[in-house]
Design a protein around this motif. Sequence first.
Motif, PDB file in Angstrom:
ATOM      1  N   GLU A  24      22.985  -1.463   2.139  1.00  0.00           N
ATOM      2  CA  GLU A  24      23.940  -1.217   1.173  1.00  0.00           C
ATOM      3  C   GLU A  24      23.414  -1.550  -0.104  1.00  0.00           C
ATOM      4  O   GLU A  24      23.767  -0.673  -1.086  1.00  0.00           O
ATOM      5  N   GLU A  25      22.846  -2.503  -0.278  1.00  0.00           N
ATOM      6  CA  GLU A  25      22.127  -2.680  -1.569  1.00  0.00           C
ATOM      7  C   GLU A  25      21.386  -1.763  -2.251  1.00  0.00           C
ATOM      8  O   GLU A  25      21.450  -1.315  -3.207  1.00  0.00           O
ATOM      9  N   ARG A  51       0.672  -1.273   0.121  1.00  0.00           N
ATOM     10  CA  ARG A  51      -0.028  -0.049  -0.016  1.00  0.00           C
ATOM     11  C   ARG A  51       0.825   1.298  -0.033  1.00  0.00           C
ATOM     12  O   ARG A  51       0.528   2.165  -0.680  1.00  0.00           O
ATOM     13  N   VAL A  52       2.004   1.206   0.896  1.00  0.00           N
ATOM     14  CA  VAL A  52       2.844   2.197   0.723  1.00  0.00           C
ATOM     15  C   VAL A  52       3.599   2.728  -0.447  1.00  0.00           C
ATOM     16  O   VAL A  52       3.562   3.555  -1.025  1.00  0.00           O
ATOM     17  N   LEU A  53       3.764   1.619  -1.484  1.00  0.00           N
ATOM     18  CA  LEU A  53       4.192   1.747  -2.783  1.00  0.00           C
ATOM     19  C   LEU A  53       3.301   2.342  -3.755  1.00  0.00           C
ATOM     20  O   LEU A  53       3.452   3.101  -4.635  1.00  0.00           O
ATOM     21  N   ASP A  54       2.170   1.721  -3.477  1.00  0.00           N
ATOM     22  CA  ASP A  54       0.825   2.222  -4.266  1.00  0.00           C
ATOM     23  C   ASP A  54       0.589   3.943  -4.104  1.00  0.00           C
ATOM     24  O   ASP A  54       0.192   4.594  -4.973  1.00  0.00           O
ATOM     25  N   GLY A  97      13.473  -6.973   3.512  1.00  0.00           N
ATOM     26  CA  GLY A  97      12.663  -7.282   2.355  1.00  0.00           C
ATOM     27  C   GLY A  97      11.902  -6.012   1.869  1.00  0.00           C
ATOM     28  O   GLY A  97      12.103  -6.084   0.647  1.00  0.00           O
ATOM     29  N   GLY A  98      11.344  -5.114   2.758  1.00  0.00           N
ATOM     30  CA  GLY A  98      10.865  -4.129   2.024  1.00  0.00           C
ATOM     31  C   GLY A  98      11.841  -3.161   1.617  1.00  0.00           C
ATOM     32  O   GLY A  98      11.511  -2.346   0.609  1.00  0.00           O
ATOM     33  N   ILE A  99      13.099  -3.103   2.014  1.00  0.00           N
ATOM     34  CA  ILE A  99      14.146  -2.053   1.698  1.00  0.00           C
ATOM     35  C   ILE A  99      14.398  -2.415   0.398  1.00  0.00           C
ATOM     36  O   ILE A  99      14.639  -1.759  -0.593  1.00  0.00           O
ATOM     37  N   ARG A 100      14.669  -3.673   0.137  1.00  0.00           N
ATOM     38  CA  ARG A 100      14.989  -4.263  -1.137  1.00  0.00           C
ATOM     39  C   ARG A 100      13.872  -3.997  -2.371  1.00  0.00           C
ATOM     40  O   ARG A 100      14.107  -3.408  -3.443  1.00  0.00           O
ATOM     41  N   ARG A 101      12.594  -4.032  -1.918  1.00  0.00           N
ATOM     42  CA  ARG A 101      11.476  -3.911  -2.775  1.00  0.00           C
ATOM     43  C   ARG A 101      11.554  -2.164  -3.210  1.00  0.00           C
ATOM     44  O   ARG A 101      11.085  -1.649  -4.142  1.00  0.00           O
ATOM     45  N   LEU A 102      11.764  -1.368  -2.099  1.00  0.00           N
ATOM     46  CA  LEU A 102      11.888   0.164  -2.200  1.00  0.00           C
ATOM     47  C   LEU A 102      12.780   0.222  -3.206  1.00  0.00           C
ATOM     48  O   LEU A 102      12.546   1.192  -4.053  1.00  0.00           O
ATOM     49  N   ALA A 103      14.030  -0.045  -3.245  1.00  0.00           N
ATOM     50  CA  ALA A 103      15.036   0.043  -3.999  1.00  0.00           C
ATOM     51  C   ALA A 103      14.597  -0.259  -5.358  1.00  0.00           C
ATOM     52  O   ALA A 103      15.046   0.389  -6.449  1.00  0.00           O
ATOM     53  N   ARG A 104      13.934  -1.499  -5.549  1.00  0.00           N
ATOM     54  CA  ARG A 104      13.328  -2.046  -7.057  1.00  0.00           C
ATOM     55  C   ARG A 104      12.348  -0.957  -7.590  1.00  0.00           C
ATOM     56  O   ARG A 104      12.168  -0.588  -8.704  1.00  0.00           O
TER      57      ARG A 104
END
Length: 350
Positions: free
Chosen positions: A247-248, A171-174, A201-208
């Motif tokens: 870092e990623e 929902r945050v990404l939406d 997991g959320g940090i990686r999604r945010l980056a993507r």
Amino acid sequence: MITDSRVLALQEMTPEALARCLPVTPAEARKIVAAVHRGSPLTRLEGVRRTALAAARAGGHVPTLSVRTVRASALDPFVKLALSTEDGHVIETVRIPLERAGRFSVCVSSQAGCALACAFCATGRLGLARNLAAWEIVEQVRMVRGTLARGQRVHGVVFQGMGEPLANVERVLDAIRVMSDPCALAIDSRAITVCTAGLPGGIRRLAREAPKVRLGVSIASARAEVRRRLMPIDEAQPLREVIEAVEEHARATGLSPMWAVTPLAGVNDTDEDAQALADLVRGFTERTGIRPRVSVVPYNAIDEAGRDPFARGDVAVFVQRLVAHGVRPHLRYSGGSDVQAACGQLAGVA
Ligand code: SF4
């Protein structure tokens, strides 16, 4: 929560999403989304067919939150809005003045309550009631925008209100997509920051999925045993794993993360804590080529009855300790403490 699940909450729709859900063309969807965010009725819009408008009216609505209180701080120009959801939860939103006159940032909530129980945070004492829907997040920005005078505008958004945004990442990404869409709220993605207690997991999604959005991480302490005491999530997501994901994120986005630390007297403000944080900063910088921005946030009392679990650490002394270990932090002003609007104080109390 959308009250009627058969209809779309139009303020959480990007033009692309709207054109997927309703029989409207992409060009019509852009005009309809712009009208929704201008507050114009969907009756007549130039270049939009009557059938497309009828489909938007029949298939969508613009639900809202109700205002319980608006409390302006007497100490500074911060303003806190306590808002009720349709199912009776109180969430809080803070209007933050920026240095440039007439510009504001909005600190939004992403959940009603929070499950993470950080020891220095009033929201953490509530437990989690539920995730907010994307429209409920977007609506907080729209409601703050509605308090502004002509010529003033919302420049940025920070996900640092109630709840852990990456525990409600979908929902945050939406919401971020709508906030940054030029037809909707048109906020520059680089002026949006998501602050997390550290969910890899959320940090990686945010980056993507939102690579221009900035990342803030609550470090609390770089010493594992101290962090664990302050942030129970560290048990499941140790800082080492969080930092790997950060870092990623830094490598993928090229953005410098913000690391927040709140000195608590005798708990995480010792020279040993400063040294451990400086070591963490050094290692991160060596591995990524990007220096994190360390933000020292003064502790704000979280118990209105005066039974606070902690005393504020001496911020100036902690900053000096960090400087002595080679880190130049910046001191964050967290305003509105007299109306419980400051960092850590949001507790859904109108
Ligand atoms: S600091 Fe953030 S993650 Fe921790 S309890 Fe408070 S709202 Fe939840």
